[in-house]
Design an enzyme around this catalytic site. Structure first.
Site, mmCIF file in Angstrom:
data_model
loop_
_atom_site.group_PDB
_atom_site.id
_atom_site.type_symbol
_atom_site.label_atom_id
_atom_site.label_comp_id
_atom_site.label_asym_id
_atom_site.label_seq_id
_atom_site.Cartn_x
_atom_site.Cartn_y
_atom_site.Cartn_z
ATOM 1 N N ASP A 184 0.866 -1.195 0.000
ATOM 2 C CA ASP A 184 0.000 0.000 0.000
ATOM 3 C C ASP A 184 0.892 1.230 0.000
ATOM 4 O OD1 ASP A 184 -1.925 1.932 0.455
ATOM 5 O OD2 ASP A 184 -2.291 1.363 2.527
ATOM 6 N N GLU B 80 -1.500 10.767 0.734
ATOM 7 C CA GLU B 80 -2.719 9.980 0.555
ATOM 8 C C GLU B 80 -3.241 9.421 1.883
ATOM 9 O OE1 GLU B 80 -4.580 6.116 0.491
ATOM 10 O OE2 GLU B 80 -2.408 6.253 0.543
ATOM 11 N N GLU B 81 -2.322 9.136 2.811
ATOM 12 C CA GLU B 81 -2.766 8.569 4.093
ATOM 13 C C GLU B 81 -3.223 9.647 5.077
ATOM 14 O OE1 GLU B 81 -3.230 5.508 4.705
ATOM 15 O OE2 GLU B 81 -1.964 4.393 3.312
HETATM 16 ZN ZN LIG Z 1 -3.189 2.891 3.375
#
Ligand SMILES: [Zn+2]
Ligand SMILES: *[C@@H]1O[C@H](CO)[C@@H](O)[C@H](O)[C@H]1NC(C)=O
Length: 277
Positions: free
Chosen positions: A26, A60-61
């Site tokens: 991820d 993104e996190e």
């Molecule tokens: Zn993630």
């Protein structure tokens, strides 16, 4: 702004077919296989490859900062292929997110005389237990139900002090409607003494496109697509690896899944750009 990377850091290590390390799955696995797919396509079908661009964003996190900046670029894609672990299946949709904090203010006192104070932690754990008991009434035919996680608890000073402040950071993965869920939370928590609820983010869920010849799944997590301000006619979500090992101390990606992903990204691009092939 909150910058919350995914803890803890785990080093890169290769064992057999498994590549371990924070971010391998991820979402570096998706990035690596997208780059390889485009590289192969440039050789095999250069005309198609010329129609494809790669965009990778940071944040993104946490706060969407990368995609927010990318929104300033003059991009008008026909289709978006988002890479996140989906076990190499096309996601039918992904959930939205509601973020909020529960802030508890009490009155400090010496722990020998708790009657002279009011514990911010006691107030807060009562709210935590109410939150954990909520059964959200709605559900979505594809995305299922809304689910709540109390991900962070902070507060207090020491065992000998009645705490004056404490707080919870809570995330709800939204299948239905974020503002209706927020109303439900506020109504059920009510107005206990010393407690304030503070909304920090609300993002809608996203329904995605599919094409024939791919397996499908439902993603119970979010992506940065919520923060993209443009409109793509079609949007897809697919990537190698399982989300179930993402954010864990054992994050890994299988080399064989990376290789499959390269083929699937190529197949998807070819289908989108040249449906006859
Ligand atoms: Zn993630
Ligand atoms: C939450 O509690 C921590 C620890 O007491 C504190 O540093 C932080 O500022 C608090 N956050 C809010 C929003 O009250």
């Amino acid at each position: 702004m909150f910058i919350l990377p995914v803890p803890p850091y785990i080093p890169y290590k290769v064992e057999g077919d498994k590549i371990y390390g924070r971010g391998t799955n991820d979402a570096k696995g998706s990035i690596a296989s997208q780059i390889m797919a485009l590289k192969e396509l440039r050789r095999e079908s250069p005309d198609l490859a010329n129609e494809v661009g790669l965009l990778y964003v940071v944040g993104e996190e946490s706060d969407c900062s990368g995609i927010t900046k990318a929104n300033e670029l003059p991009l008008t894609p026909e289709a978006f292929i988002i890479g996140e672990p989906t076990e190499n299946k096309l996601a039918l949709g992904h959930k939205g997110r509601l973020g909020f904090q529960v802030i508890s203010e009490g009155v400090a006192a010496h722990s020998g005389y708790p009657e002279l104070g009011r514990s911010a932690i006691t107030q807060l754990v009562n709210v935590a237990s109410v939150l954990n008991s909520i059964v959200f009434p709605g559900s979505h035919p594809i995305l299922g139900s809304d689910t709540l996680n109390i991900g962070l608890i902070q507060g207090g000073v020491a065992a000998n002090v009645v705490p004056a402040s404490a707080n919870l950071t809570v995330g709800i993965r939204i299948a239905t409607n974020p503002m209706e869920v927020w109303e439900t939370v506020q109504k059920i928590v009510g107005n206990p003494l010393g407690i304030t609820l503070k909304l920090t983010s609300a993002k809608e869920s996203v329904l995605l496109d599919t094409v024939e010849g791919f397996e499908t799944m439902v993603a119970k997590y979010g992506t940065d697509y919520n923060c993209y301000s443009g409109k793509a006619k079609k949007k897809f979500l697919i990537g190698p690896g399982s989300i179930l090992v993402a954010h864990t101390p054992n994050e890994y990606i299988l080399k064989s899944d990376l290789i499959t992903a390269v083929e699937l990204y190529k197949k998807l691009i070819i289908r989108l750009l040249n449906p006859k092939m």
